[in-house]
Scaffold this active site. Sequence first.
Site, PDB file in Angstrom:
ATOM      1  N   SER A 177       0.841  -1.204   0.000  1.00 37.45           N
ATOM      2  CA  SER A 177       0.000   0.000   0.000  1.00 37.45           C
ATOM      3  C   SER A 177       0.869   1.244   0.000  1.00 37.45           C
ATOM      4  O   SER A 177       2.016   1.227   0.469  1.00 37.45           O
ATOM      5  CB  SER A 177      -0.892   0.006   1.256  1.00 37.45           C
ATOM      6  OG  SER A 177      -1.491   1.263   1.471  1.00 37.45           O
ATOM      7  N   TYR A 190      -2.079  -1.364  10.336  1.00 33.10           N
ATOM      8  CA  TYR A 190      -2.215  -1.667   8.911  1.00 33.10           C
ATOM      9  C   TYR A 190      -0.983  -1.209   8.135  1.00 33.10           C
ATOM     10  O   TYR A 190      -0.405  -1.971   7.354  1.00 33.10           O
ATOM     11  CB  TYR A 190      -3.471  -0.986   8.368  1.00 33.10           C
ATOM     12  CG  TYR A 190      -3.659  -1.080   6.874  1.00 33.10           C
ATOM     13  CD1 TYR A 190      -4.248  -2.197   6.293  1.00 33.10           C
ATOM     14  CD2 TYR A 190      -3.267  -0.031   6.038  1.00 33.10           C
ATOM     15  CE1 TYR A 190      -4.440  -2.275   4.923  1.00 33.10           C
ATOM     16  CE2 TYR A 190      -3.462  -0.094   4.674  1.00 33.10           C
ATOM     17  CZ  TYR A 190      -4.044  -1.218   4.119  1.00 33.10           C
ATOM     18  OH  TYR A 190      -4.225  -1.282   2.759  1.00 33.10           O
TER      19      TYR A 190
END
Length: 285
Positions: A177, A190
């Site tokens: 990401s 995350y």
Amino acid sequence: MDYNIDTKGQTQSSQPGIEGIMDPAPIIIRENYRGSGKLQGKSALITGGDSGIGRAVAVHFAREGADVAIVYLEEDQDAEETKAMVEAEGKMCLLIPGDIRDEAFCKEAVTRVISEFGKLNVLVNNAAEQHPKEDVREITAEQLNNTFATNIYSFFYFTQAALPHLQEGDTIINTTSVTAYHGSPALLDYSSTKGAIVAYTRSLAVSLADKKIRVNAVAPGPIWTPLIPATFDSEKVEKFGKDTPLKRPGQPAEVAPSYVFLACEDASYMSGQVLHPNGGQIVNG
């Protein structure tokens, strides 16, 4: 093609979210995307393949000639829709529901792919979860364990199970990401897993170089998938992606071609690398 959308501030009550109730629905594949047999005769396993980026990767792989197995948690309706889209491309689609935090399930999923397709050529570690917390002290041990188990432990489990079946020229693609590069104050756990995925990709690429198995990653920016309305409140969903240089969220259809490129021979001299479909954010990584 016009990719600008109004997210309407919509929300969903639980993760990983349902694509079938999103309005507008994510764009999965461009009408003018033409397959050219880049993955003809291949088989692929995609975690989180029922919706969003995973669904788009599955459909693009199928249009390029691959049979596809998709692993998902429990979103049967979304998974059946993905299967229908893959089969509409003339390819087989195997649905495998289960919890990727369970090592035994990951092994069984790979076994089912080999039993059904006779081979596995492309492993896409894609599934993830995220739970915003504004203060690091709010992250419980349970949340921390679940996020790491889903987002990085499963990558190890699937790689370990798949490796005996992968041959020279086969590939592993990991979904990281943009948050791995510029951080996210409300997604500390995350973002940490996504940083771990970058290091995992680079290390595994070196580890498997002698076997001629390539390992790369894709680091999407803000992409319109079910995880977004299932994660954020209406105000954040309304603004989602508008802080990028392109001033909008991306669509799964704009991300999946990166996976096609990394999975096929076009990327034969690339390993340990990360592609960045992120709306123009400069990450230097």
